[in-house]
Write an enzyme that holds these catalytic residues in place. Sequence first.
Site, PDB file in Angstrom:
ATOM      1  N   ALA A  65      -3.095   8.215  17.088  1.00  0.00           N
ATOM      2  CA  ALA A  65      -1.725   8.378  17.168  1.00  0.00           C
ATOM      3  C   ALA A  65      -1.063   7.771  15.759  1.00  0.00           C
ATOM      4  O   ALA A  65      -1.032   6.480  16.224  1.00  0.00           O
ATOM      5  CB  ALA A  65      -1.410   8.279  18.603  1.00  0.00           C
ATOM      6  N   LYS A 100       1.343  -0.971   0.270  1.00  0.00           N
ATOM      7  CA  LYS A 100       0.525  -0.142  -0.324  1.00  0.00           C
ATOM      8  C   LYS A 100       1.074   0.850   0.122  1.00  0.00           C
ATOM      9  O   LYS A 100       1.865   0.977   0.883  1.00  0.00           O
ATOM     10  CB  LYS A 100      -1.004  -0.551   1.751  1.00  0.00           C
ATOM     11  CG  LYS A 100      -1.751   1.048   1.537  1.00  0.00           C
ATOM     12  CD  LYS A 100      -2.844   1.237   2.238  1.00  0.00           C
ATOM     13  CE  LYS A 100      -2.100   1.649   3.442  1.00  0.00           C
ATOM     14  NZ  LYS A 100      -3.094   1.636   4.035  1.00  0.00           N
TER      15      LYS A 100
END
Lengths: 320, 320
Positions: free
Chosen positions: B216, B65
């Site tokens: 995060a 990806k």
Amino acid sequence: MPTLVLGKNDIRPLLTMPDTIKAVEQAFIDCVEGRAIMPPKSYVAVEQGDFRAMPAALPGAAGIKWVNVHPKNSSRGLPTVMAVLIYSDPATGYPLAVMDATDITAYRTGATAAIASKYLARKGSRTLGIIGAGRQAQTQLLAHVEVFDFKLIRVFDRYRETAERFVKAFPAYPVKAATLEEAAASDIVCTVTPAREPVLMKTMIIPGTHINAIGADAEGKEELEPSILNDSVVVVDDLRQARASGEINVPISKKLYRVNQVYATLGEIIAGKKKGRSDDRSVTIFDSTGVAIEDIAVARVIYEKAKERGGYTSVNLVDG
Amino acid sequence: MPTLVLGKNDIRPLLTMPDTIKAVEQAFIDCVEGRAIMPPKSYVAVEQGDFRAMPAALPGAAGIKWVNVHPKNSSRGLPTVMAVLIYSDPATGYPLAVMDATDITAYRTGATAAIASKYLARKGSRTLGIIGAGRQAQTQLLAHVEVFDFKLIRVFDRYRETAERFVKAFPAYPVKAATLEEAAASDIVCTVTPAREPVLMKTMIIPGTHINAIGADAEGKEELEPSILNDSVVVVDDLRQARASGEINVPISKKLYRVNQVYATLGEIIAGKKKGRSDDRSVTIFDSTGVAIEDIAVARVIYEKAKERGGYTSVNLVDG
């Protein structure tokens, strides 16, 4: 905004060696002058082969090449190496194009070696020796003839018919099938084999030779007798990759060569930060492992040409 | 053999949350049992944002990806995050498909959190709190409702209208806009913000809560008051990534948390190598950074469905 999809048959007519040489040379300058971002290649080893992820960004260009090496593919009628490249706009991240990068890989590898020869081989080199006459050997020839005027190109392959097929493929150039020793005794020698043991021996080469060591691109691969390295000026494309997977990897692991013996990177030579050849008797070696900036630089040329010409397949890939 | 090209509009109807949950759960088991290959993400930071290269291989599936994060894109009418995935046959390296992975990314992130909740939240959890009501919050809801039967889903966003838009988007579920404190006092809490300073404070949470810390995913980002981590059972998707870029990265860099306080990886919990929740009063935290095996597992489902249905665009990408 759609994404261009450029297949192998689209790429071939868009790919020229002079463009490739120019783009790759600029990419090395950009890199050494701090305008490129290139993390190390990642390897994904699977049962039958491996994949390599090669991301990079250059001024105005970004992307990733995803390339496999599957040695048993020929028995299935598939190429050993296939590469796909996603070319992105660095300003927005938009994927501008997805393209075959198999031919781009071959062209940029040839171009990089010819650039190394331009800076490291003796001026007026007239003979080229190619050791290993497979697919990557073709672009060594195509790139070198752009830079040098050869009176003789000697090609050796351990399968004589492979060398002869190569000769027939290039009737426009002074190419001859040769013995290993004949090919090795050339002004410029390109080793382009999958060897895991030295093929090119020190006694075979002549003073002042420049060698492009192309074949070694993975741990355990080597083509040159290590003593050649010790008495040569060694230039690498990327030091981290070269020590892990380039020509110097096996000699380093056997303690026959030290990484601090490497003289320079190709970028440093091209950008003039380090001097190229200093005399006519030194042996110079370019250890090529292949770096992502080469691919991204060529992909940019292809993308810009394709955009200008128009008429290519495009898809709404990430657009809703 | 042509390569399928699946754009965003092709992917959406092929992507379902139950499939995604199943595929991701199996991928974590494959990984912990040694059947996956996943090098660390590489980052390419450019002027306006960054790119991440995420390669992986699973049994029968491989790929990469390539995803960007460009925070200023919304001003240009483009998504901040766009992802393209090359899906390859691990046996030959052949690129079987190139697909949009933007929605895949959102779905697999939701699915992974819901899987974590399944193993770590209290049995019979009836309330879900979602903090941050942006795009990634939607798949937190869609995934969690597959696993739990909620009587109330409380959604907080610092922009009230964002929370209200979220509520309107899910009329079929018991979703209500809430204050931060209300959302935080839920059985399961998902933090899905781009925060760089703690949003969720220790005094806000109830005993026995399970927290999915999703936001995060880069150095310097954090959503939880660090003291929550110190008194909790912390589970990560990938330890190396979590310490570098997950919820624990800032507390570790400030010496408020030690990496050896992490209890387990999600794969270890799913595979039964480590126990999940031990009692009804502990606080559990899943620190999600997002790993490539999740994407490749979902890409496989999409590819197989697309191949079966037929009728998609295909191109001779690497074929000559």
